[in-house]
Each structure stands twice: as C-alpha cells, then as structure tokens.
Design an enzyme around this catalytic site. Structure first.
Site, PDB file in Angstrom:
ATOM      1  CB  SER A 308      -0.905   0.013   1.237  1.00 52.55           C
ATOM      2  OG  SER A 308      -1.795  -1.077   1.231  1.00 52.55           O
ATOM      3  CG  HIS A 424      -5.508  -1.454   4.327  1.00 55.64           C
ATOM      4  ND1 HIS A 424      -6.192  -2.413   3.596  1.00 55.64           N
ATOM      5  CD2 HIS A 424      -4.905  -0.655   3.413  1.00 55.64           C
ATOM      6  CE1 HIS A 424      -6.000  -2.202   2.302  1.00 55.64           C
ATOM      7  NE2 HIS A 424      -5.224  -1.142   2.168  1.00 55.64           N
TER       8      HIS A 424
END
Length: 458
Positions: A308, A424
């Site tokens: 990410s 997340h």
C-alpha cells in the site's frame, strides 16, 4: 414535462432557467400520480445537470432548507410527549387497562415523532432510488454536495449530506451488490472504465492493462444492478510466492511463478469510481468477498496482504520539518545567547541520524541543523537525493523510523492520520512491514519518499 425549449444559452451548453428546475424538483417531491412520476424525475435530473455549478449549489441549498423537517411540528410533539406521565411500574408489568391506554398514547406520539424527524427531501431520495438511473444521479448529486462543503461548511448542506450518505449506505449493502471478476474478455467500455478510474498505479497502455488482467493476476469489482457496466469499486490482486516489497515486483511484464505455486494474494490497488460514495466503506466488503473467492479457488494461498501507498507521509513530515525550522529561528532571535528552546520544539532526528545527514549532504543542502538539511534534501528539485547512494543511506534510518511513527502513532479523532492506513486498520488488518524505495515513481516519491507498507489480513 418541462422541455429544454425553456432553456437559456449558457457557455457552450443550454442551461435551463433555475426557477423551472426548482419547480420540477418540487414537483418530483410533491407529485402523487405514480404514472407521471418517472417523467417528472427524468425532467428534474436533466434540468439539474444542465445547471451551472453555481446554480447547482443554489438548488441543493434550497432543497436542504425548504424541504427540511418541520421543527415546529417536532417541538409540539416533544411537548406532548414530555407532558405524559408514567404512573408506576414498567411496560412489561403493566396489565391495567388505564396503563395500556397510556402506553398507546406513548406509541402514537413516538410514531408521529419518527415520521416528523424525517426531512421532506427523503421523499426525493427514495423516489430517485426507485427510478431508472436514479442511483447514479444520487451518487453524482452527493459528489456535488461534498464539493460544495469543501468550499464552505454550510450546516444545512452538512445535514443533507448526512441523510443522503445514510440512505446510500443502506441501498448499497453487500446483499445487493454483485461481485464480478474483470477479465480481458469483458466489454471494451468496462475495460476503458478500469483504465480511467485506476487511482493508485495508473495504467500506462493496453499491454499494461492486459498484464494486470492476465495470468497470475486478478481484478474483482463490485457492481450494482442500477448502474450496469460500471464498477462502484474494484481491487487488483497479484498471486505471488511471498509478500512483495516493491511495486516493481508486482508490475513486472511476466509473473515470476505459475499460479499453482502462489502462496500469497497481494492487493496492490483498490480504486473507488464514484466520488459521491466517499465514506461508504464498500472496500471492506470487497476485500472479504475476494479473500473468500481466492481461498475457494486456490486453497494453497495462505497469506493475504497489501502493498500500500502512504499518501500523507511526506506532507506530514515536510510540515513538521518546516514548522520546527521556523520555531528554531524564532528561538534564536529571542535568545541570541542560547538557552532553553521553545516547549514546542522537537528534534525529529536521533543524534546519529543528524550526524550522518550533515556529513553526507553536499554544501548546497547545508542547514543549521539536521532537520534543515533533511528538509532541503527532501524538497530538492527532481528528487535528486534518490540518485545518491550515500544520501539514500543517510536518509533511510530517519525516514523509516518517522514513517513508522506516522502510521502507528499519529492520530486524528482517535483514528490513524493516514487515510489508507485508517482504511486497512479499521478493516482488521495489521501493519506488517515498511519497504524502503518500494515505489520510485514521481507519485510515490512525492507522497511517501518511495516508502510503501504491507498490511496483512489474518
């Protein structure tokens, strides 16, 4: 139906008269004849899109104010409610006829209160949701509202947005969404949308797109029947042996291993296509559904992780470095002979990191302290520091340490300051590893100094 003949020329397109569009909006809310409603809703939506941005803002403000709830009625009902008395006991123990009558009055006023607390514009939202293309219109309408709120915090628009967001969240529940694996065999229009909406790692050409949809790769999207041929959100997945440490590994021309040897499903891009659905967490459900599908089709895959970006890191760090530099100059002016610094001053660097930075930096990046040197390096033209092995070596320890602090300790209203980290972590993932120079693209260097992070879903 109100026709475009009532329009006035505005720029390069015809803009309908504001009052006529306002009238059609009122009709869409008040009309009781079902057979005419679709025509009226079509007319209103066409009229809305014909308006200038300024008139759209004016119209939604009218909607928020003139079709709000009736507060006089709410206050009257509250007075009635507060005027009732509970005699004794509780509802469960009441068997007396008088008590039953008393509770009947409570129930009636509570029912009326629930109805009175619904703004009138709810009617428009619900009618549009049941209208062909209405859900797409509502998404675009909310995108406009969010844009207006970004310019100016208008309380009535904030309330309108809150109501519409709540409605959209209910109407876009996972139960009504369709999960579809997007492949090279899908329609050209759908593939074009994937290229257009990819928000994390831009798709450079058709070959790049074909690679992302080919062997060793997966792409899943959530679709709604009311918005056919257009994903609301999609996720790109790489099937790998181990968790990747750089985006270059993921975007290679040829997968490094056969699919049956893959042990890791790595999510490297999640893109939402509808700005009007901001704040509605479709990604959480998409990830869970995708994990279930991959585990079913590829039971040997045991690790589900991300690679990410960290979009807010450099902005946070450069702001910190700049503010510390300003405070140091102020302290020097106030205390030219030395002495304790400001209580707000903080040296972001460890002694060894500061010494290494000073010793490694060319004269052109010199500063009064290590933080100034670091600021000068990170704001250099064309990221010149990335071309020097010595500077990379000097910057790695402080950047990695400060990035860990940014992800794990910096909060806003109790949540992670970084938007991707918050997404997340809120979905149950854990920070697994920081990766140095994982994304050397201009975007990656600008956002996070090239650092990327792996989150793992267990």
């Amino acid at each position: 139906m109100i026709h475009a003949a009532t329009s006035v020329l505005s720029g390069n397109h015809y803009e309908r008269n504001f009052d006529i569009v306002k009238e059609s909006m009122g009709l869409a809310i008040s009309l009781n004849k079902t057979e005419s409603l679709d025509v009226v809703l079509d007319d209103f939506s066409e009229g809305y899109f014909s308006l200038s941005n300024e008139n759209r803002k004016k119209l939604v403000t009218v909607l928020a104010k003139e079709y709000d709830l009736n507060r006089i009625q709410v206050r009257e009902l509250l007075k009635q409610y507060l005027g009732l008395e509970l005699r004794s006991g509780n509802e469960g123990e009441s068997s007396n006829v008088d008590d039953e009558n008393m509770f009947s009055t409570f129930y009636r006023i509570e029912r009326n209160l629930r109805q009175a607390l619904k703004p009138t514009y709810n009617v428009l939202f619900e009618r549009l949701n049941n209208h062909p293309a209405g859900l797409k219109f509502l998404s675009l309408l909310r995108a406009d509202i969010l844009s207006f709120l970004g310019e100016e915090n208008i309380p009535c628009l904030r309330a309108l947005d809150s109501c519409l967001k709540e409605k959209l969240s209910a109407w876009l529940s996972p139960a009504v969404l369709e999960l579809h694996q997007i492949t090279w065999d899908d329609s050209a229009s759908l593939l074009e949308k994937i290229v257009t909406y990819e928000a994390v790692h831009p798709i450079s050409n058709l070959l790049d797109l074909k690679r992302r949809l080919g062997v060793g790769r997966r792409c899943f999207g959530y679709f709604h029947p009311a918005i056919p041929g257009e994903p609301l959100i999609f996720i790109e997945v790489a099937l790998l042996k181990n968790v990747a440490q750089t985006i270059q590994e993921v975007l290679l021309d040829v997968p490094s291993i056969p699919e049956h040897e893959a042990a890791c499903a790595l999510f490297y891009s999640i893109s939402s296509t509808q700005p009007g659905l901001a704040g509605i967490n479709l990604g959480k459900f998409l990830i869970k559904r995708m994990i279930t599908l991959v585990k079913r089709d590829m039971p040997q895959v045991s690790t589900f992780a991300t690679l990410s970006p960290i979009p807010g890191f450099m902005q946070w760090l450069l702001s910190k470095l700049a503010s510390q530099s300003v405070m140091a100059k102020v302290d020097n002016m106030e205390q030219p002979t030395g002495g304790p610094g400001s209580a707000f001053q903080e040296n972001l660097l460890e002694p060894d990191e500061e010494r290494m930075l000073k010793n490694s930096s060319p004269v052109t990046y010199a500063g009064k302290n290590g933080m100034e040197v670091m600021l000068n390096l990170l704001t250099s033209k064309n990221y010149e520091w990335t071309s020097s092995a010595e500077l990379l070596s000097a910057l790695k320890p402080p950047l990695m340490r400060l990035c860990a602090r940014y992800l794990l300790q910096e909060k806003k209203r109790g949540k992670a300051l970084d938007s991707v980290a918050n997404f997340h972590l809120q979905n149950g993932a854990m920070v697994e590893r920081l990766n140095w120079m994982a994304d050397r693209s201009e975007k990656g260097l600008h956002q996070s100094g090239g650092i990327m992070v792996n989150y793992v879903y267990r």
